[in-house]
Design a protein around this motif. Sequence first.
Motif, PDB file in Angstrom:
ATOM      1  N   VAL A 101       0.842  -1.202   0.000  1.00 39.14           N
ATOM      2  CA  VAL A 101       0.000   0.000   0.000  1.00 39.14           C
ATOM      3  C   VAL A 101       0.876   1.251   0.000  1.00 39.14           C
ATOM      4  N   ALA A 102       1.910   1.256   0.852  1.00 35.46           N
ATOM      5  CA  ALA A 102       2.796   2.415   0.951  1.00 35.46           C
ATOM      6  C   ALA A 102       3.536   2.656  -0.362  1.00 35.46           C
ATOM      7  N   LYS A 103       3.970   1.581  -1.034  1.00 32.72           N
ATOM      8  CA  LYS A 103       4.680   1.735  -2.311  1.00 32.72           C
ATOM      9  C   LYS A 103       3.767   2.337  -3.377  1.00 32.72           C
ATOM     10  N   ILE A 104       2.515   1.864  -3.414  1.00 33.87           N
ATOM     11  CA  ILE A 104       1.569   2.410  -4.394  1.00 33.87           C
ATOM     12  C   ILE A 104       1.258   3.861  -4.082  1.00 33.87           C
ATOM     13  N   LEU A 105       1.045   4.165  -2.803  1.00 35.24           N
ATOM     14  CA  LEU A 105       0.757   5.546  -2.414  1.00 35.24           C
ATOM     15  C   LEU A 105       1.925   6.469  -2.740  1.00 35.24           C
ATOM     16  N   ALA A 106       3.142   5.968  -2.594  1.00 38.23           N
ATOM     17  CA  ALA A 106       4.316   6.781  -2.933  1.00 38.23           C
ATOM     18  C   ALA A 106       4.309   7.146  -4.410  1.00 38.23           C
ATOM     19  N   LYS A 107       3.864   6.215  -5.254  1.00 35.29           N
ATOM     20  CA  LYS A 107       3.770   6.491  -6.687  1.00 35.29           C
ATOM     21  C   LYS A 107       2.630   7.476  -6.983  1.00 35.29           C
ATOM     22  N   VAL A 108       1.520   7.326  -6.255  1.00 36.23           N
ATOM     23  CA  VAL A 108       0.414   8.269  -6.418  1.00 36.23           C
ATOM     24  C   VAL A 108       0.869   9.676  -6.032  1.00 36.23           C
ATOM     25  N   ILE A 109       1.655   9.765  -4.979  1.00 39.47           N
ATOM     26  CA  ILE A 109       2.172  11.060  -4.527  1.00 39.47           C
ATOM     27  C   ILE A 109       3.060  11.690  -5.602  1.00 39.47           C
ATOM     28  N   GLU A 110       3.871  10.855  -6.258  1.00 37.61           N
ATOM     29  CA  GLU A 110       4.716  11.380  -7.343  1.00 37.61           C
ATOM     30  C   GLU A 110       3.881  12.013  -8.447  1.00 37.61           C
ATOM     31  N   GLU A 111       2.740  11.394  -8.754  1.00 39.69           N
ATOM     32  CA  GLU A 111       1.870  11.908  -9.819  1.00 39.69           C
ATOM     33  C   GLU A 111       1.084  13.134  -9.382  1.00 39.69           C
ATOM     34  N   GLU A 112       0.519  13.072  -8.176  1.00 40.10           N
ATOM     35  CA  GLU A 112      -0.407  14.112  -7.735  1.00 40.10           C
ATOM     36  C   GLU A 112       0.281  15.295  -7.064  1.00 40.10           C
ATOM     37  N   GLU A 113       1.446  15.066  -6.488  1.00 39.89           N
ATOM     38  CA  GLU A 113       2.221  16.103  -5.795  1.00 39.89           C
ATOM     39  C   GLU A 113       1.400  16.839  -4.739  1.00 39.89           C
ATOM     40  N   PRO A 114       0.824  16.127  -3.779  1.00 35.71           N
ATOM     41  CA  PRO A 114       0.087  16.804  -2.701  1.00 35.71           C
ATOM     42  C   PRO A 114       1.046  17.480  -1.730  1.00 35.71           C
TER      43      PRO A 114
END
Length: 252
Positions: A101-114
């Motif tokens: 979950v953390a690895k996927i969220l890290a990738k989502v963060i790269e895309e979304e830049e929250p």
Amino acid sequence: MKVLVPVKRVIDYNVKVRVKADGSGVDLANVKMSMNPFDEIAVEEAIRLKEAGTAEEVIVVSIGVKQAQETLRTGLAMGADRAILVTATDDVHNDIEPLTVAKILAKVIEEEEPGLVICGKQAIDNDLNATGQMLAALTGWAQATNANSLEIDGDHATVAREVDGGLQTIKVKLPAIVTTDLRLNEPRYASLPNIMKAKKKPLEEKTPEDYGVDAAPRLEVVKTSEPPERAAGEMVGSVDELVTKLKDKGVV
């Protein structure tokens, strides 16, 4: 500032959990599912930041089965702007592990830049309390766990944390990972008009492969069992008898 909120689909906290007869796991047949209560608190806090003008957009993310769409729609009905569903398994009994979950969220963060990620401190199904900390390690961001209060001031967040024996107040630089405790806020109920509006809000569907993450489980559940029944108490006739039993046996 964008605020990203991961949410998990779990057995509703009012449901009495039943273990399968063969001990292979928890019985989910005809069981009511809902958003993890700690995640509801995280969504509420993100929405409050948006209402205060601190955040511009709230994004809810769920990683698991396709049925988690319902959980995301709940977050959208509460006031989130859009949702991302990462379908990582077709089996409702397959719990996606925190590191995945953390690895996927890290990738989502790269895309979304929250500018801020607010997570529930733990899920009530496995009680691992690990995803937020792992995500902070993977991103290299500051973290503030077990948040009792959250204030954003410029590029810093001040968080009062619940610790043994009291509260600890820390100041972290944004972007940061914050995990919520029960007393941070009281989540709102989604009104019927907002539930209807949530059906039209954008919900993007992804897979772990889209982010280059292997979601295959690394852990194997060997056995699941009910907790042992609590032993019956024992009546004593006097204080002296009580002291004697405590002294000799350590229990009453």
